[in-house]
Design an enzyme around this catalytic site. Structure first.
Site, PDB file in Angstrom:
ATOM      1  N   GLU A 143      61.580  99.721   6.489  1.00 50.67           N
ATOM      2  CA  GLU A 143      60.371  99.895   6.259  1.00 50.67           C
ATOM      3  C   GLU A 143      59.806 101.160   6.884  1.00 50.67           C
ATOM      4  O   GLU A 143      59.571 101.126   7.814  1.00 50.67           O
ATOM      5  CB  GLU A 143      59.581  98.752   6.840  1.00 50.67           C
ATOM      6  CG  GLU A 143      57.942  98.728   6.714  1.00 50.67           C
ATOM      7  CD  GLU A 143      57.131  97.872   7.451  1.00 50.67           C
ATOM      8  OE1 GLU A 143      57.471  97.425   8.594  1.00 50.67           O
ATOM      9  OE2 GLU A 143      56.113  97.413   6.830  1.00 50.67           O
ATOM     10  N   GLU A 246      50.175  90.859   6.136  1.00 54.65           N
ATOM     11  CA  GLU A 246      50.355  91.553   7.567  1.00 54.65           C
ATOM     12  C   GLU A 246      49.105  92.117   8.076  1.00 54.65           C
ATOM     13  O   GLU A 246      48.954  93.398   8.024  1.00 54.65           O
ATOM     14  CB  GLU A 246      51.712  92.212   7.679  1.00 54.65           C
ATOM     15  CG  GLU A 246      52.194  92.417   9.119  1.00 54.65           C
ATOM     16  CD  GLU A 246      53.215  93.456   9.031  1.00 54.65           C
ATOM     17  OE1 GLU A 246      53.908  93.447  10.037  1.00 54.65           O
ATOM     18  OE2 GLU A 246      53.221  94.457   8.223  1.00 54.65           O
TER      19      GLU A 246
HETATM   20  O1  LIG Z   1      54.526  97.095  11.798  1.00 56.63           O
HETATM   21  C1  LIG Z   1      54.894  96.827  10.686  1.00 56.63           C
HETATM   22  O2  LIG Z   1      54.307  97.019   9.628  1.00 56.63           O
HETATM   23  C2  LIG Z   1      56.061  95.909  10.408  1.00 56.63           C
HETATM   24  O3  LIG Z   1      56.363  95.396   9.244  1.00 56.63           O
HETATM   25  C3  LIG Z   1      56.946  95.650  11.760  1.00 56.63           C
HETATM   26  O4  LIG Z   1      57.774  94.637  11.411  1.00 56.63           O
END
Ligand SMILES: O=C(O)C(=O)CO
Length: 276
Positions: A143, A246
């Site tokens: 990521e 998220e």
């Molecule tokens: O910090 C972030 O965006 C994450 O997805 C960490 O796993």
């Protein structure tokens, strides 16, 4: 409409971790992701997943000393043995939780070193880890993360993640494309979805409002439009992944703070029903 997974490290934080599974299911989520399962027995997490009919779609490999500021071990020279132990542990949990994807955080570029100096360590660690994950039938995800949230983080750009994957050439090494980080680092998000999703190397998306990382209907990104782009490209290339939510609810860790902020999801669901 894409399929959304609740990120239990950021959502429902007013509840104990295991109770967040129940809350996510009550709000209609069918899948969850989070940073780390390791403080809990896999069987206790599995019981919550099963009781709520939830799929575990992503979690992270051990990141080193998180409380001490570490954010992954993959690019750290001299930490290879610990990196390998972490991958083995993550694969055990993935088996127990029936989770197809593990995010391997890159780590911080050590003080006094340049990115180029640690890239060989990153590549060799990932080459080994991807082969182990392949034997276990799992994908490993990289990521790109912005340096406002994590200063000195090794991997920041989508093109760098795709370049690393190309160098290693493992078909189970893929990108976790977090549109929040992508907007902060490089922008042109819709065109990047159009460019990278058809490559087959994007396994998972994540979303949050920019710049505060609150709900996706707060801030500068037009998420309904981006969801329509994901839907359109996914239909063309057969992509069937998840979009992880998220973000930190704007109302914070208060009772109802997450659920009250899910108006964006309810609107999205309504719009999808109307267009059927
Ligand atoms: O910090 C972030 O965006 C994450 O997805 C960490 O796993």
């Amino acid at each position: 409409m894409p399929r959304f997974a609740a990120n239990l490290s950021m959502l429902y934080t007013e509840l104990d971790f295991l109770d967040r599974f129940d809350a996510a299911a009550r709000d209609g989520f069918k899948a969850v992701e989070y940073l780390f399962p390791y403080a809990f027995e896999a069987r206790d997490i599995r019981a919550r997943l099963d009781a709520n009919g939830l799929q575990q779609v992503l979690f992270n490999a051990p990141p080193g000393n998180w409380d001490g500021g570490e954010r992954g071990l993959a690019c750290l020279p001299g930490r290879e043995a610990e990196f390998r132990e972490g991958i083995a542990k993550a694969l055990d949990y993935a088996q127990a939780l029936d989770c197809p994807r593990i995010h391997v955080m890159a780590g911080l570029i050590p003080e006094g070193k340049e990115r180029e100096a640690v890239q060989p360590t990153y590549v060799e660690n990932l080459r080994w880890a991807a082969a182990e994950a392949k034997k276990a039938g799992r994908d490993l995800l990289l990521e790109p993360i912005n340096q406002r949230d994590i200063p000195r983080f090794f991997l920041n750009r989508q093109d760098h993640a795709h370049e690393i994957i190309g160098m290693i050439g493992a078909d189970n090494l893929k990108v976790q494309m977090d549109l929040y980080h992508c907007q902060i680092v490089e922008g042109d998000v819709a065109m990047k979805i159009r460019k990278y999703l058809p490559t087959g190397r994007v396994a998972h998306f994540q979303i949050a409002g920019v710049p505060q990382r609150h709900e996706p209907d707060i801030g500068e990104l037009n998420h309904p439009y981006l969801f329509s782009v994901i839907d359109e490209v996914a239909a063309q290339c057969g992509w069937q992944g998840w979009v992880g939510c998220e973000y930190r609810p704007a109302r914070g860790a208060v009772p109802g703070g997450t659920s009250d902020g899910l108006g964006w999801l309810r609107d999205c669901t309504e719009a999808a029903k109307e267009s059927e």
